[in-house]
Design a protein around this motif. Sequence first.
Motif, short mmCIF file in Angstrom:
data_model
loop_
_atom_site.label_atom_id
_atom_site.label_comp_id
_atom_site.label_asym_id
_atom_site.label_seq_id
_atom_site.Cartn_x
_atom_site.Cartn_y
_atom_site.Cartn_z
N VAL A 1 32.34 51.60 52.61
CA VAL A 1 32.98 51.24 51.34
C VAL A 1 32.11 51.57 50.13
CG1 VAL A 1 32.14 48.86 51.16
CG2 VAL A 1 34.39 49.44 50.26
N THR A 2 30.80 51.65 50.28
CA THR A 2 29.93 52.00 49.16
C THR A 2 29.51 53.46 49.27
OG1 THR A 2 27.99 51.17 50.33
CG2 THR A 2 29.07 49.68 48.78
N ASP B 1 31.46 51.57 44.53
CA ASP B 1 32.40 51.15 45.56
C ASP B 1 33.58 52.14 45.58
OD1 ASP B 1 34.79 49.59 46.68
OD2 ASP B 1 33.14 48.20 47.05
N TRP C 1 36.15 43.32 44.58
CA TRP C 1 37.18 43.75 45.52
C TRP C 1 37.25 42.84 46.73
CZ3 TRP C 1 40.54 46.61 43.36
CH2 TRP C 1 40.17 47.51 42.37
N ASP C 2 36.12 42.31 47.15
CA ASP C 2 36.12 41.40 48.29
C ASP C 2 36.92 40.13 47.97
OD1 ASP C 2 34.57 43.20 49.65
OD2 ASP C 2 32.67 42.19 49.21
N ARG D 1 36.55 51.67 46.39
CA ARG D 1 37.76 51.08 45.83
C ARG D 1 37.75 51.18 44.30
NH1 ARG D 1 36.71 45.70 49.29
NH2 ARG D 1 34.61 46.34 48.59
N SER D 2 36.56 51.05 43.71
CA SER D 2 36.44 51.21 42.26
C SER D 2 36.68 52.66 41.86
CB SER D 2 35.06 50.75 41.80
OG SER D 2 34.83 49.40 42.15
N SER E 1 31.52 45.58 44.35
CA SER E 1 32.17 45.32 45.63
C SER E 1 32.65 43.89 45.74
CB SER E 1 31.21 45.65 46.78
OG SER E 1 30.87 47.02 46.78
#
Length: 600
Positions: A162-163, A19, A291-292, A21-22, A288
């Motif tokens: 996002v991925t 992800d 984060w969701d 974000r990660s 993910s």
Amino acid sequence: MTRGNRQSESLIQRGLSLDLRSLAVYRVAIGTVLLFQLVALIPEIDDFYTDRGILPRDALLSQFLNPWRFSVHLMSGEWVVQFGLFLLAIVFAAGLIVGYRTRVCTVASWFLLTSLQNRNSVILHGGDDVLRLLLFWSMFVPLNGRFSLDQALHPTRPRPKVTHLSWGSQALMLQLCFVYWFAAAAKWNSIWIREGSAIYYAMNLEQLSTKFGQWLLKFPDLLRVMSRSTVVFEFFMPFLALSPVGTARLRLLAVAAFVTFHAALGLVLHLGNFPWVCSAGWLMFLPSEFWDRLGSSVATRFHGIVIYFDDKCDFCRRVVFLLREGLLLHGADFQPAESVPAISVLMRERGSWIVRDNAQALHSGYDALLVLLRQSLLTAWLSPALAAAPVRRVGERVYVSVAGHRSRWSRILRAVTPPVPRYRFGVLTHAIVLSAVALVFAWNLSNFPWMRIERPAIVRHVADLALLGQGWAMFAPKPGSEDGWYVIEGIEFNGTRIDLWRGGGEPNFGKPADVAEAYRDPQWRRYLSNLWDRDYSDYRLYFARYLCRTWNEKHAGPERVNLIYINYMLEITPPPGGPLPPPEQVEIWRHYCFDKPATW
């Protein structure tokens, strides 16, 4: 392609994807570890990286340096030059943290760290290797896909999915897993598996173990369980992070397990930055779904908040989206003030942006910023201090000054705006990544003699050039049984014996209350433990010269030192249950600071 094949491919991709974000949080964490390490080393620049230290350049170049390893830090042996290179590395590390020109900062951070490590490799430990290798593979993944200035300064550009799945991301994941898989394989020894005494020996290394680690020696049965479970944990747990089934839960379990594992290691052993680097690395595996759920919580905090900005002002629009990324304002509503006539009029009257809070009250200027700071998860704890009267007055003045010079600030912002981020690489880059992965895998296998894998010269040279060579035999095949501490005697011209390592006074051969603290810090600990090893005996001369120089520069006349004895007080750890033998004094080096007695 059949439906079953598509589902199978989807599962595999899910297990191998990361992800963005990660990756962004991993970027911040690894950049922060690098920044703190650089800052912590600044007071020791003279000791480790100049010609006045433990390894002058002429000695390194003539005796120790592999010609295939580069180091810009060899350009000068002066403190000021080394300090300048440290400042440059700190700037790039800060750029990596905030995600500004991220790829440039990642490449530069890796280059400068590799150069620094090549300048003095005798002080390096496992954490330094992991940090360097993670930075290398990070050059091939989009670390700036989320939570970055690169994104915020291009608010109109569509953001990537996002991925992320690429050869680079898979190489980064595998590198972290290799640390544990090959460490577990190296521990396949009776002392870890059958006897289970490995942790006992590790905790008896008092130069490394903490007081808590030594306290655990009271529980031999627990230590045996810990020895066996460590091997099982290191081998099997990384597979959970790569599982295509139950990916979210298993990855979250793996991240939590490894962060806990390294926190526990930090409690029982002095391992420098190793626990921090590895914990930062595992953050890339946050799923993910994590984060969701967190995003839903963040969105709830900003529910009902509307941010109105002047859409005709390029500077205003850019600043608003910078705040969105920096304060995690996702969930707030962003609207051009011109879309609401009443707000547009109010904005003109106040000459300011407008923020409507959860209670529908309108705020402008610095007060509008305080509304957002109070709601942000990152800055809520700071908001009381930022709302204090003195800080508020300064904040309001700064806001008025910036707002009054929007055109100037707009030009500055445009000038520092980086190019549009790219998230895909070409065929050549993919070929480099795949070749490097194959090299690293083969290199790790070749560390085991029974594999009988030869390293061709070209492979060795490439590995040396990029510093990709690695080995993860940490406390393997078994922890050492030789422990001890140093007593360094200096004989002054007046005949007085002093303890050079402890800053003077009469030498004390007794065991220190805390052996680990006698080694000063992780770099000195690694250096001095290497110095005891016969493979590093050629470095002892330069350490002795360093001791002579640092003492005699601060002392004059008969208080100068002419003769130095470097003694190691050796303690041998007995088998479990055996009596501890008394320490043995071993003189590993004798050195005259002058060829003949000096006169004054």
